[in-house]
Design a protein around this motif. Structure first.
Motif, mmCIF file in Angstrom:
data_model
loop_
_atom_site.group_PDB
_atom_site.id
_atom_site.type_symbol
_atom_site.label_atom_id
_atom_site.label_comp_id
_atom_site.label_asym_id
_atom_site.label_seq_id
_atom_site.Cartn_x
_atom_site.Cartn_y
_atom_site.Cartn_z
ATOM 1 N N ARG A 68 1.056 4.604 -12.003
ATOM 2 C CA ARG A 68 0.244 3.471 -13.052
ATOM 3 C C ARG A 68 1.020 2.315 -12.985
ATOM 4 N NH1 ARG A 68 -0.605 6.291 -18.387
ATOM 5 N NH2 ARG A 68 -2.008 4.683 -18.627
ATOM 6 N N ASN A 81 0.999 -1.328 -0.095
ATOM 7 C CA ASN A 81 0.097 0.113 -0.052
ATOM 8 C C ASN A 81 0.862 1.267 -0.029
ATOM 9 O OD1 ASN A 81 -2.461 -1.381 0.110
ATOM 10 N ND2 ASN A 81 -1.853 -1.810 2.148
ATOM 11 N N ASP A 101 -6.983 7.130 -13.609
ATOM 12 C CA ASP A 101 -7.124 5.717 -12.650
ATOM 13 C C ASP A 101 -6.574 5.910 -11.116
ATOM 14 O OD1 ASP A 101 -9.233 4.989 -14.311
ATOM 15 O OD2 ASP A 101 -7.801 3.814 -15.367
ATOM 16 N N VAL A 102 -5.615 6.911 -10.986
ATOM 17 C CA VAL A 102 -4.724 7.069 -9.770
ATOM 18 C C VAL A 102 -5.528 7.905 -8.862
ATOM 19 C CG1 VAL A 102 -2.770 7.164 -8.748
ATOM 20 C CG2 VAL A 102 -2.803 6.346 -10.772
ATOM 21 N N ASN A 158 0.065 -4.393 -9.560
ATOM 22 C CA ASN A 158 -0.813 -5.129 -8.484
ATOM 23 C C ASN A 158 -0.607 -4.227 -7.019
ATOM 24 O OD1 ASN A 158 -2.061 -6.697 -10.285
ATOM 25 N ND2 ASN A 158 -0.804 -8.289 -10.060
ATOM 26 N N HIS A 159 0.183 -3.272 -6.929
ATOM 27 C CA HIS A 159 0.310 -2.592 -5.684
ATOM 28 C C HIS A 159 -0.774 -1.252 -5.700
ATOM 29 C CE1 HIS A 159 4.084 -4.442 -4.832
ATOM 30 N NE2 HIS A 159 4.640 -4.022 -6.092
ATOM 31 N N ASN A 160 -1.170 -1.039 -4.396
ATOM 32 C CA ASN A 160 -2.193 -0.088 -4.241
ATOM 33 C C ASN A 160 -1.521 1.161 -4.146
ATOM 34 O OD1 ASN A 160 -4.348 -2.123 -4.202
ATOM 35 N ND2 ASN A 160 -3.612 -2.361 -1.899
ATOM 36 N N VAL A 161 -1.897 2.125 -5.004
ATOM 37 C CA VAL A 161 -1.041 3.490 -4.903
ATOM 38 C C VAL A 161 -1.975 4.497 -4.950
ATOM 39 C CG1 VAL A 161 0.671 4.836 -6.315
ATOM 40 C CG2 VAL A 161 0.510 2.462 -6.292
ATOM 41 N N GLU A 162 -1.716 5.369 -3.949
ATOM 42 C CA GLU A 162 -2.547 6.978 -3.813
ATOM 43 C C GLU A 162 -1.403 7.953 -4.001
ATOM 44 O OE1 GLU A 162 -5.569 9.247 -1.243
ATOM 45 O OE2 GLU A 162 -5.478 7.195 -0.926
ATOM 46 N N LYS A 222 0.797 0.410 -9.871
ATOM 47 C CA LYS A 222 -0.526 -0.267 -10.020
ATOM 48 C C LYS A 222 -0.628 -1.431 -10.783
ATOM 49 C CE LYS A 222 -4.254 1.870 -9.477
ATOM 50 N NZ LYS A 222 -5.501 2.561 -9.741
ATOM 51 N N LYS A 223 0.045 -1.226 -11.917
ATOM 52 C CA LYS A 223 0.040 -2.290 -13.016
ATOM 53 C C LYS A 223 0.862 -3.705 -12.275
ATOM 54 C CE LYS A 223 -0.208 -3.519 -17.683
ATOM 55 N NZ LYS A 223 -1.504 -3.343 -18.334
ATOM 56 N N TYR A 260 -9.485 11.377 -9.357
ATOM 57 C CA TYR A 260 -8.727 10.361 -10.016
ATOM 58 C C TYR A 260 -8.249 10.851 -11.500
ATOM 59 C CZ TYR A 260 -10.712 6.728 -6.986
ATOM 60 O OH TYR A 260 -10.866 6.124 -5.602
#
Length: 374
Positions: free
Chosen positions: A28, A4, A53-54, A34-38, A31-32, A50
């Motif tokens: 991005r 995360n 998509d981030v 599979n990590h959760n990124v904000e 996230k590709k 957003y």
């Protein structure tokens, strides 16, 4: 193991710039994997938005300010979310020092994202001197307290050789699709420079490039040099380039400052991206956004060797000279202008077909990097 991640920094999403391009593309990519990124950056309004998509929230307090020394927005985000890693992009030293303590107390991995080793641009002032000292403190001491780092160049990878580093100049998950074959007008081969060269050309040596084109015009006139970011009038008042600007005449077209989409339009209508930079600590530590964007739009680069450029630009997909020197640049430009169109088209097609910054080239090293984070 899925992480995360909170990606933080002063990148401005109101106006697209190099930092916002890098961070959004990195986020991005992660996230590709599979990590959760904000992201916490500079946006308008209080509510998260957003961007591609981030999820992106505002790092500034209401009314702005406080970002360089206040980490309250980060603390609030950590309280409301389970965060494993904070990636801090070229973070202000005082706030970074506070982050080190905060992350240690909350069992969060703090990862600097380092793309520059700032110097002093232009005339030395007291404020610039203070910023320089603080930045040296961060680069020489604070960063070394972090076990993991993302760096833009092998220069920084070597300097921080004792840590787990991910060398990531730029990356994109967008595949470059160019459906039509490229055609060049042999009567007006076009070059483009887009950006801000800094005070007295301290960042980009646009003066050298202008002098090179002025030399070329004595032998060839089948070219157009587009400049985005400066007007002809702004260039003409600078003594070091006044003569070159006058000599170039209609072979030079200046657009001044443009919006991002307008700049991209000029880039796409040009054949080659050109810029020059001196070799110093600043240019060695960083990596030019111009190279990344050139590949993104399928434009070969003409520049001199700095940073790790020669790992990505070669004779098959671009043009490299050894030094930021007007003679070397003019010789290379002349060579381009006198080459047959088929040869130049092949270079452009090679550039369009193989983007070295495509994410698939970085998957293995990035996955290994995150596996080493406890």
């Amino acid at each position: 193991m899925v992480k995360n991640i909170l990606y933080i920094g002063g990148f401005n999403f109101k106006n697209t710039n190099a930092s916002s391009i890098r961070v959004l593309e990195n986020a991005r990519f992660f996230k590709k994997l599979n990590h959760n990124v904000e992201i916490l950056g500079k946006i308008e309004g209080k509510e998260p938005i957003y961007i591609k998509d981030v999820k992106t929230s505002n790092i500034l307090k209401e009314g702005g300010g406080g970002f360089a020394s206040d980490i309250s927005a980060i603390k609030l985000k950590v309280i409301s979310s389970h965060i494993d890693c904070i990636i801090a992009y070229n973070y202000p030293p005082i706030a970074f020092y506070k982050l080190l303590k905060f992350c240690k107390n909350n069992n969060i991995e703090l990862i600097p994202d380092l793309t520059e080793w700032y110097g002093i641009d232009g005339k030395l002032t007291f404020d610039k001197g203070v910023r320089y000292v603080l930045n040296q403190w961060r680069m020489l001491f604070l960063n070394k307290k972090c076990k993991h780092k993302i760096v833009a160049s092998n220069y920084l990878d070597t300097y921080y050789k004792k840590s787990n580093n991910l060398v990531l100049p730029f990356v994109t998950i967008d595949s470059s699709i160019f459906e039509e074959k490229y055609y060049i007008d042999s009567g007006a081969i076009s070059f483009v420079y887009a950006g801000s060269p800094g005070n007295n050309f301290s960042k980009d040596r646009l003066d050298i490039v202008l002098e090179a084109f002025a030399k070329v015009k004595g032998e060839n006139t089948n070219f157009l040099f587009n400049i985005v970011g400066l007007t002809r009038e702004e260039l003409y008042i600078m003594p070091s380039v006044r003569k070159a600007v006058a000599l170039l005449g209609e072979n030079l077209k200046c657009f001044g400052r443009l919006k991002n989409d307008q700049t991209i339009d000029v880039l796409k209508k040009s054949n080659f991206v050109v810029f020059a930079r001196d070799i110093n600590k600043v240019t060695s530590a960083g990596f030019p956004t111009k190279v990344f964007e050139a590949f993104k739009y399928g434009l070969p680069v003409l520049t001199n060797k700095t940073s790790d450029i020669d790992k990505y630009v070669n004779k098959q997909n671009g043009f490299l000279v050894e030094k930021a020197n007007a003679d070397e640049f003019s010789n290379c430009i002349n060579s381009i202008l006198t080459s047959n169109i088929e040869t130049l088209t092949t270079v452009i097609e090679n550039c369009r077909k193989n983007n070295p910054f495509f994410y698939e080239n970085y998957i293995n090293n990035t996955e290994l990097f995150f596996k080493k984070i406890d």
